[in-house]
Design a protein around this motif. Structure first.
Motif, PDB file in Angstrom:
ATOM      1  N   UNK A  99      12.757  40.943  33.835  1.00  0.00           N
ATOM      2  CA  UNK A  99      13.949  41.768  34.044  1.00  0.00           C
ATOM      3  C   UNK A  99      14.931  40.983  34.899  1.00  0.00           C
ATOM      4  N   UNK A 100      16.175  40.923  34.431  1.00  0.00           N
ATOM      5  CA  UNK A 100      17.245  40.197  35.109  1.00  0.00           C
ATOM      6  C   UNK A 100      18.379  41.147  35.451  1.00  0.00           C
ATOM      7  N   UNK A 101      18.852  41.107  36.674  1.00  0.00           N
ATOM      8  CA  UNK A 101      20.028  41.879  37.105  1.00  0.00           C
ATOM      9  C   UNK A 101      21.083  40.905  37.622  1.00  0.00           C
ATOM     10  N   UNK A 102      22.327  41.083  37.159  1.00  0.00           N
ATOM     11  CA  UNK A 102      23.462  40.319  37.675  1.00  0.00           C
ATOM     12  C   UNK A 102      24.542  41.298  38.094  1.00  0.00           C
ATOM     13  N   UNK A 103      24.936  41.236  39.362  1.00  0.00           N
ATOM     14  CA  UNK A 103      25.955  42.144  39.891  1.00  0.00           C
ATOM     15  C   UNK A 103      27.095  41.329  40.496  1.00  0.00           C
ATOM     16  N   UNK A 104      28.341  41.768  40.238  1.00  0.00           N
ATOM     17  CA  UNK A 104      29.519  41.091  40.769  1.00  0.00           C
ATOM     18  C   UNK A 104      30.417  42.113  41.450  1.00  0.00           C
ATOM     19  N   UNK A 105      30.848  41.777  42.666  1.00  0.00           N
ATOM     20  CA  UNK A 105      31.744  42.645  43.432  1.00  0.00           C
ATOM     21  C   UNK A 105      32.986  41.860  43.835  1.00  0.00           C
ATOM     22  N   UNK A 106      34.116  42.559  43.872  1.00  0.00           N
ATOM     23  CA  UNK A 106      35.343  41.993  44.422  1.00  0.00           C
ATOM     24  C   UNK A 106      36.189  43.138  44.948  1.00  0.00           C
ATOM     25  N   UNK A 107      36.726  42.964  46.164  1.00  0.00           N
ATOM     26  CA  UNK A 107      37.418  44.074  46.816  1.00  0.00           C
ATOM     27  C   UNK A 107      38.872  43.774  47.184  1.00  0.00           C
ATOM     28  N   UNK A 108      39.335  42.531  47.004  1.00  0.00           N
ATOM     29  CA  UNK A 108      40.732  42.257  47.325  1.00  0.00           C
ATOM     30  C   UNK A 108      41.178  40.985  46.611  1.00  0.00           C
ATOM     31  N   UNK A 109      42.485  40.843  46.475  1.00  0.00           N
ATOM     32  CA  UNK A 109      43.084  39.572  46.065  1.00  0.00           C
ATOM     33  C   UNK A 109      44.416  39.426  46.787  1.00  0.00           C
ATOM     34  N   UNK A 110      44.783  38.189  47.089  1.00  0.00           N
ATOM     35  CA  UNK A 110      46.051  37.887  47.750  1.00  0.00           C
ATOM     36  C   UNK A 110      46.730  36.781  46.954  1.00  0.00           C
ATOM     37  N   UNK A 111      47.923  37.069  46.444  1.00  0.00           N
ATOM     38  CA  UNK A 111      48.643  36.107  45.606  1.00  0.00           C
ATOM     39  C   UNK A 111      50.011  35.817  46.207  1.00  0.00           C
ATOM     40  N   UNK A 112      50.466  34.577  46.024  1.00  0.00           N
ATOM     41  CA  UNK A 112      51.837  34.177  46.360  1.00  0.00           C
ATOM     42  C   UNK A 112      52.423  33.541  45.103  1.00  0.00           C
ATOM     43  N   UNK A 113      53.483  34.153  44.566  1.00  0.00           N
ATOM     44  CA  UNK A 113      54.000  33.712  43.276  1.00  0.00           C
ATOM     45  C   UNK A 113      55.507  33.457  43.332  1.00  0.00           C
ATOM     46  N   UNK A 114      55.956  32.232  43.055  1.00  0.00           N
ATOM     47  CA  UNK A 114      57.381  32.027  42.782  1.00  0.00           C
ATOM     48  C   UNK A 114      57.768  32.880  41.571  1.00  0.00           C
ATOM     49  N   UNK A 115      59.001  33.416  41.595  1.00  0.00           N
ATOM     50  CA  UNK A 115      59.384  34.359  40.552  1.00  0.00           C
ATOM     51  C   UNK A 115      60.795  34.090  40.049  1.00  0.00           C
ATOM     52  N   UNK A 116      61.020  34.372  38.779  1.00  0.00           N
ATOM     53  CA  UNK A 116      62.347  34.321  38.185  1.00  0.00           C
ATOM     54  C   UNK A 116      62.587  35.636  37.454  1.00  0.00           C
TER      55      UNK A 116
END
Length: 258
Positions: free
Chosen positions: A130-147
């Motif tokens: 039996x194999x279990x794979x769990x992935x968690x992510x709770x935030x992201x921070x981006x800096x994007x040049x924009x047009x």
């Protein structure tokens, strides 16, 4: 809901929103200024997907001729959806109808998904694992040049740039002879994100924003672990962990100029 249905719904929502706001843009005046410092609060829905590339070596325990089949059981897709909330801060300059600037984007989410697999493999005898794979992510921070481009009271905006997030990659393996391994890996990863958005300013001054963000991370796990047998002895069979992660986030919110 299947992944195909989720993606179809996502694409239809984006196209419908774009068509509606484009009709507003055509009718808008062309003298509205979008230049200056602004902030925005949005809510949305994120769909994320990881494709693990976890493998185990053919060592002192497995010693099988079907190691590739065994590895394939560790590489099942992990996917799911989560609500999001974002705070944005940006600055734009305007020349005629053209806009350019930069935007910072902090997004919080509750992505927490697991895939479990039970299969048979052959060693000295046929064993169930039996194999279990769990992935968690709770935030992201981006800096994007924009047009962007202004149609008056409506503007469209494109941006792309780096994004950073922390992921927890948890893996466990056990068979019916109590051979097992596990890994609990936290990793901060830098990826890339791209954004397409539309803002509309109503007559009462209210500014509504809708956008879509695609983010991609190339490797959210890089920790190894060794197998132990039912007596607790360490084997030479080494598990190596690797996975990318992609997400699609559709948001709507309010904009305030300062």
């Amino acid at each position: 809901m299947t992944t195909l249905n989720k993606n179809t719904f996502l694409h239809c929502a984006i196209l419908s929103f774009a068509a509606t706001t484009s009709s507003i843009a055509v009718a808008a005046d062309s003298d509205t200024s979008w230049a200056g410092l602004y902030g925005s609060l949005t809510i949305g829905t994120l769909h994320g997907k990881a494709d693990p590339d976890t493998t185990v070596t053919d060592g002192s325990y497995f010693n099988t001729e079907n190691i590739d089949k065994l590895n394939s059981t560790f590489q099942k897709e992990v996917s799911g959806s989560s609500a999001t909330a974002s705070a944005l801060l940006g600055y734009l300059k305007q020349h005629d109808n053209f806009l350019y600037g930069i935007e910072a984007d902090l997004t919080v989410m509750g992505f927490n998904e697991k895939t479990s697999t039970t299969t048979l493999y052959t060693s000295s005898s046929t064993l169930e694992n039996t194999t279990d794979t769990r992935i968690k992510s709770h935030f992201s921070l981006a800096i994007r040049p924009t047009i962007g481009y202004s149609f008056g009271s409506t503007m469209v905006q494109l941006s792309a740039g780096p994004v950073i997030s922390q992921f927890n990659y948890k893996f466990s393996f056990i068979d019916d002879q109590d051979a097992k391994t596990s890994s609990d890996n936290d990793k901060t990863e830098i990826g890339v994100s791209a954004n397409i958005g539309i803002k509309h300013r109503f007559d009462n001054g209210l500014i509504l924003q809708g956008d879509y963000i695609y983010s991609q991370y190339s490797n959210i796990a890089d920790k190894d672990s060794l197998l132990t047998n039912n007596a607790g002895a360490t084997q030479t069979d080494k598990f190596s962990y690797d996975s990318d992660f992609k997400s699609h986030n559709v948001r709507i919110g309010l904009v305030k100029y300062f």
